[in-house]
Design a protein around this motif. Structure first.
Motif, mmCIF file in Angstrom:
data_model
loop_
_atom_site.group_PDB
_atom_site.id
_atom_site.type_symbol
_atom_site.label_atom_id
_atom_site.label_comp_id
_atom_site.label_asym_id
_atom_site.label_seq_id
_atom_site.Cartn_x
_atom_site.Cartn_y
_atom_site.Cartn_z
ATOM 1 N N UNK A 59 70.385 103.961 74.535
ATOM 2 C CA UNK A 59 71.373 103.399 73.615
ATOM 3 C C UNK A 59 72.603 102.914 74.398
ATOM 4 N N UNK A 67 71.510 94.072 66.345
ATOM 5 C CA UNK A 67 70.313 94.315 67.145
ATOM 6 C C UNK A 67 70.129 95.812 67.342
ATOM 7 N N UNK A 68 71.224 96.476 67.685
ATOM 8 C CA UNK A 68 71.151 97.927 67.869
ATOM 9 C C UNK A 68 70.684 98.594 66.571
ATOM 10 N N UNK A 73 68.873 97.298 64.213
ATOM 11 C CA UNK A 73 67.449 97.036 64.004
ATOM 12 C C UNK A 73 66.611 98.047 64.771
ATOM 13 N N UNK A 74 66.985 98.280 66.042
ATOM 14 C CA UNK A 74 66.178 99.183 66.874
ATOM 15 C C UNK A 74 66.240 100.610 66.347
ATOM 16 N N UNK A 118 61.802 98.388 74.322
ATOM 17 C CA UNK A 118 62.571 97.292 73.726
ATOM 18 C C UNK A 118 63.963 97.184 74.366
ATOM 19 N N UNK A 134 63.605 95.378 77.606
ATOM 20 C CA UNK A 134 63.352 93.939 77.431
ATOM 21 C C UNK A 134 64.637 93.232 77.024
ATOM 22 N N UNK A 135 65.452 93.913 76.209
ATOM 23 C CA UNK A 135 66.719 93.298 75.793
ATOM 24 C C UNK A 135 67.688 93.213 76.970
ATOM 25 N N UNK A 182 66.550 90.359 79.210
ATOM 26 C CA UNK A 182 66.741 89.043 78.617
ATOM 27 C C UNK A 182 68.211 88.672 78.485
ATOM 28 N N UNK A 183 69.009 89.616 77.997
ATOM 29 C CA UNK A 183 70.410 89.276 77.768
ATOM 30 C C UNK A 183 71.147 89.034 79.076
ATOM 31 N N UNK A 234 70.104 85.714 80.371
ATOM 32 C CA UNK A 234 70.641 84.677 79.500
ATOM 33 C C UNK A 234 72.112 84.431 79.801
#
Lengths: 897, 111
Positions: free
Chosen positions: A24, A40-41, A43-44, A64, A67-68, A71-72, A75
């Motif tokens: 977290x 997003x947090x 959702x998880x 997850x 992966x976030x 990606x972030x 990005x």
């Protein structure tokens, strides 16, 4: 597709209440702030709950999260460099800079040796240069701690031969009456005064001043009052104003001292006041005394008497120093007409007081400043070299980014941030080093260096260091980015990621190396010349013993010391000190070698016509007691030395030194000649020369030997004397006993300046020694940095040419050939740099010449040795990568392609 | 202005949002893609792709209140913008034009 794998409650539960904390935490850092990140947090977390908070849910949460995070992150970093089609991210915002900083720190952390090298280089360069700058700033540049110091001028008179002389008192009074350019003109001179009537009698350096002196300088006493014009007059009560240091040291800062009487040179002086702490007039004086005790002295009436007074003036606001000097010269010209007997040829010279204060050390400091500039330059060049090398290694990356549309501004800004970070870190490290170095320098500075107590690492120095680092970072940080943005896409593709650095960056690096070597050579040459100077100084025949001799000074001032008593004292001290166990010989004398100039006196010889006044020879006069030449170890070349038989009643005799004998009676014999001291018309005894002594360096080791005359101490009875003690053991052991002998005669005699002749010699070379030490340290640092730089450039070249070398080796090239190839690549830079350095050093020769002794600033031997040493070190630095080049395995070098 | 070009995954995302209607939040979009398209998609790819579509102006979102099982953290409720619809339409037209006349070739072999 069913992914849910429900488990029985309680089975495999990690923690029912929440998802993995670490994951977290990572999520929160990876995600943007605000609703988009929170959602997003959320959702998880919701998904984790939906999966029942099991191990499987936790593992999924972790997957997850990762992966976030990936990606972030990509990005956020990639689009800036790649420039999105809408171009929004190519602006340089605060976010971008923060990003660049983080990126830079990360990349430095990955290759710490690079950042560390830059850090150390800058710490060395900035540390040393800031420390010396602080010194120079404190001593030379910072205004005197007096109000409006730029309006203060120092005035002396100039004699017919063009040499500066002190200002005659009547002339001073006429200036004061006639000159219009000044708010005030004050006259003062140095007097050594003896403080008695206290527990330990003390010899004190005092300044005898006219009543307006403190007003002209703009100083107000913190206690009591200053001087008044009435204090100049004969019959006025003598007054003394104490320096803060003396007041604290002697009276423990007791305010009630004002109004008390101090006995100075046997006369009571009223304490009028205490000066503010830190007040200086050219040197630190313990006391300032009024003119009244001297108001009746002959020199205050005799216009031809230049009795050691110098004038300080405060210019009226808006009056230029040149205008004021012209006015005084005009007055001096009038005085020449009015008083041709005394004033013919007497003119005036004026300079800012600040420059007079530091006149003696300016040269040393200027040379040091030059050395510092060299060192800072080398550090900057080294850092530039490293940055350019790093930039070259990244050129492909930069070019790709530029080709993909990364804006030049953006690329440059990132590189600037990177180089600024190391520069700033180096600056901070340098400041820390400087803070420490200032303390060291103050500790090793020759004693008596003016304004030393004002030296501290100050704001100006800090700004100076930061400016130096910033310029360094900005100038060279951006270079690779410019190269990259100039490169065409085709070049990039053709070169490929291993294509190596471009020709411009190679040329720049080699050019920087040449500069670095040249500067190192200049410093080495300076250090070499100073080392030669010191060696020459130590080889000088001083004419006296440098070991086993202790000297003490004493003074016999005041009415309680008539001539007869002084003679008794001389004999008492000589016999008493000689009787101390461990003392081989003892004597009294009026002054000691290396003391510096005393008054010279003209003299004439009975067997020659009296020369024109301006051709009169001058000689320094020393008054030794019996046994002096034996005690101090000066040879008597011919004739005899003075003995106890030379008394006030015996025949008037003299000794001369070899220089005088040669100069006045070349080819003849001085013994038996009759000479007289003083102006030809003045009354004086004709003295018979009874002995010739070897030359002694009375003026200092580096100074020419003066013409020297010796007169028996019993026939002149000076008041300031020195006791020379020649011991069989360590000289300092005799000190206590010798002082007891002196105080057995009179406990009020101040004993001061106790030194061995060895210490006297060291002190007389202190300036040269300090210059050599600092130049040597700088030269060593410069040489180290330059060889590291050379090594780096050559090693980098070898890495880039690994393929070529492999091919050569595969085709049968000898190892020695490869070594020669690589060696020459580095040495050619060293040779060019050395050649330029020699040229620069020769051009700068005249700056350092005045500091040298026994060697010219263009000494071929020194330069030869320095160039040889530099090339030897350079050869070693280049040989290591050259040797490594021969280890290249041809097959692997070829496969690497 | 020509409609934006959509990649296949972007089309799937926009279609899922349209299908879910007012229920289109991140979690449901993932489930919809999983259930209907057989795509198990990493959350990293999901959210960054949604952000990219938002950057292009093809979708927008509004904040909905959170529930206790998501620690009351807000929920993003996505909707396709007119530009998004136009882009989807253009993509479909393109595909249909390309499909046209190829039914015979692509016809599945009869059992």
């Amino acid at each position: 597709v069913t992914r849910r794998t429900p488990r029985p409650a309680g089975a495999g539960r990690a923690d029912l209440t929440r998802p993995p904390r670490l994951a977290e935490w990572i999520l929160r850092r990876a995600l943007p702030g605000g609703d988009s990140g929170d959602s997003v947090l959320g959702d998880l977390i919701e998904e984790w709950h939906a999966r029942g908070g099991t191990y499987a849910a936790a593992i999924s949460f972790w997957r997850q999260t990762l992966s976030i995070a990936v990606r972030y992150r990509s990005r956020r970093t990639r689009p800036d460099a790649l420039a999105l089609p809408d171009g929004r991210t190519t602006r340089i915002g605060l976010d971008n800079i923060r990003q660049d900083v983080r990126y830079a720190v990360r990349s430095y952390a990955k290759a710490p040796s690079f950042a560390l090298t830059i850090l150390v280089t800058l710490a060395l360069g900035i540390g040393a240069s800031t420390a010396i700058f602080s010194m120079v700033n404190g001593i030379l540049l910072r205004p005197l701690p007096l109000p409006e110091p730029e309006r203060l001028v120092f005035v002396n008179e100039v004699g017919p031969t063009g040499t500066g002389v002190s200002v005659s008192w009547p002339n001073y009074l006429d200036w004061r009456a006639r000159a219009r350019s000044f708010d005030g003109l004050a006259s003062s001179r140095t007097d050594l005064l003896t403080l008695t009537g206290v527990e330990t009698p003390q010899r004190l350096e005092a300044r005898r001043v006219s009543g307006n002196f403190l007003r002209v300088l703009g100083v107000t006493p913190t206690l009591g009052r200053g001087f008044e014009d009435a204090d100049d007059r004969a019959g006025a009560e003598p007054v003394v104003v104490l320096s803060d240091e003396f007041w604290r040291a002697r009276f423990g800062g007791d305010g009630s001292v004002v109004g008390r009487l101090l006995t100075l040179d046997g006369r009571p002086h009223r304490v009028a006041g205490v000066l503010p702490p830190g007040f200086r007039y050219i040197r630190p004086y313990a006391l300032f005394v009024s003119m009244s005790p001297h108001a009746d002295a002959i020199y205050t009436r005799e216009r031809s008497d230049h009795a050691g007074h110098f004038v300080v003036g405060r210019l009226k606001a808006g009056v230029a120093i040149d205008a004021a000097a012209a006015e005084l010269r005009g007055i001096a010209a009038d005085l020449q007409r009015d008083y041709p007997g005394s004033n013919t040829g007497i003119s005036v010279a004026m300079q800012p007081l600040a420059s007079r204060v530091v006149a003696d050390v300016r040269l040393t400091l200027v040379v040091l400043m030059g050395a510092v500039g060299c060192l800072l330059l080398i550090s900057c060049v080294n850092v530039a070299n490293l940055l350019v090398a790093r930039g070259a290694a990244r050129q492909h990356e930069l070019a790709v980014r530029a080709a993909l549309g990364g804006s030049r501004l953006r690329l440059v800004s990132q590189l600037l941030v990177e180089s600024t970070i190391v520069s700033a870190a180096g600056g901070a490290a340098g400041l820390a080093a400087a803070w420490w170095l200032v303390r060291v320098l103050v500790a090793v500075a020759p004693p008596g260096t003016p304004r030393l107590d004002e030296v501290r690492l100050d704001g100006v120095a800090v700004v100076f260091a930061l400016a130096a680092t910033t310029i360094c970072g900005v100038a060279f940080g951006a270079f690779p980015a410019f190269l990259a943005s100039r490169m065409t896409g085709q070049e990039t593709v053709v070169r490929g990621p291993r294509g190596g650095a471009s020709a411009p960056s190679h040329r720049l690096r080699r050019g920087l190396m040449v500069v670095e070597v040249a500067v190192a050579l200049v410093l080495l040459a300076g250090a070499g010349l100073m080392a030669r100077t010191l060696r020459e100084l130590m080889r000088v025949d001083t004419g006296f013993r440098g070991d086993h001799v202790l000297t003490l000074r004493a003074s016999l001032v005041g009415p309680q010391w008539p001539q007869a008593r002084r003679r008794l004292f001389f004999e008492h001290v000589r016999s008493g000190v000689a009787a101390i166990p461990g003392v081989r010989a003892a004597a009294v004398v009026s002054r000691l070698p290396t003391d510096g100039s005393d008054w010279s006196t003209p003299f004439i010889s009975a067997d020659m016509p009296v020369p024109e006044r301006r051709d009169l020879p001058f000689a320094a006069i020393t008054m030794p007691g019996p046994g002096y030449f034996d005690a101090i170890g000066t040879r008597v070349v011919r004739g005899r030395a003075f003995t106890s038989a030379d008394t006030e009643d015996s025949a008037a005799v003299a000794m001369v030194n070899e220089s005088l004998a040669r100069r006045i009676w070349p080819g003849g014999d001085a013994i038996g000649k009759r000479v007289k001291w003083g102006w030809p018309e003045s009354p004086g005894a004709w003295r018979e020369v009874v002995g010739i002594a070897a030359d002694v360096k009375y003026e200092g080791v580096a100074e020419p030997t003066p013409l020297q005359v010796y007169i028996p101490i019993t026939q002149e009875t000076p008041r300031d004397i020195a006791v020379v003690v020649n011991t069989t053991g360590p000289p300092s052991t005799a000190q206590g006993e010798a002082e007891r002998v002196i105080h057995a005669f009179d406990p009020d005699v101040p004993v001061y300046s106790v030194r061995t002749t060895d210490e006297m010699l060291a002190a007389s070379m202190a300036r040269e020694r300090m210059a050599m030490m600092i130049l040597t340290v700088f030269a060593a640092v410069a040489l180290t940095l330059a060889s590291i730089g050379l090594y780096g450039v050559v090693a980098h070249g070898v890495t880039e040419r690994t393929h070529e070398i492999g091919v050569r080796m595969a085709l049968g090239a000898e190892a020695s050939h490869v070594v020669g190839l690589v060696l020459w690549q580095g040495l050619s830079m060293a040779v060019i740099g050395a050649a330029i350095g020699v040229g620069v050093a020769l051009a700068m020769a005249r700056w350092i010449q005045a500091l040298l002794f026994g060697v010219t600033a263009t000494d071929p031997a020194t330069f030869g040795a320095v160039v040889a040493a530099l090339l030897a070190v350079a050869a070693v630095a280049c040989y290591i990568p050259a040797w490594r080049a021969t280890r290249v395995d041809p097959s692997s070098a070829l496969r690497a392609e | 202005m020509a409609p934006a070009y959509l990649g296949e995954f972007e089309q799937l995302l926009l279609l899922a949002i349209l299908r879910l209607g007012s229920n289109a939040c991140g979690l449901e979009i993932a489930r919809e893609l999983d259930a209907r398209a057989g795509r198990a998609i990493s959350r990293g790819a999901l959210y960054t792709s949604l952000d990219r579509l938002e950057d292009k102006g093809l979708l927008r979102w509004k904040v909905a209140a959170g529930t206790p099982e998501r620690r009351n953290l807000p929920r993003r409720q996505y909707a396709v913008t007119p530009a998004g619809l136009a882009a989807l339409r253009a993509s479909r037209d393109t595909l249909l034009r390309m499909w046209r006349g190829l039914d015979d070739v692509l016809k599945e072999p009869s059992r």
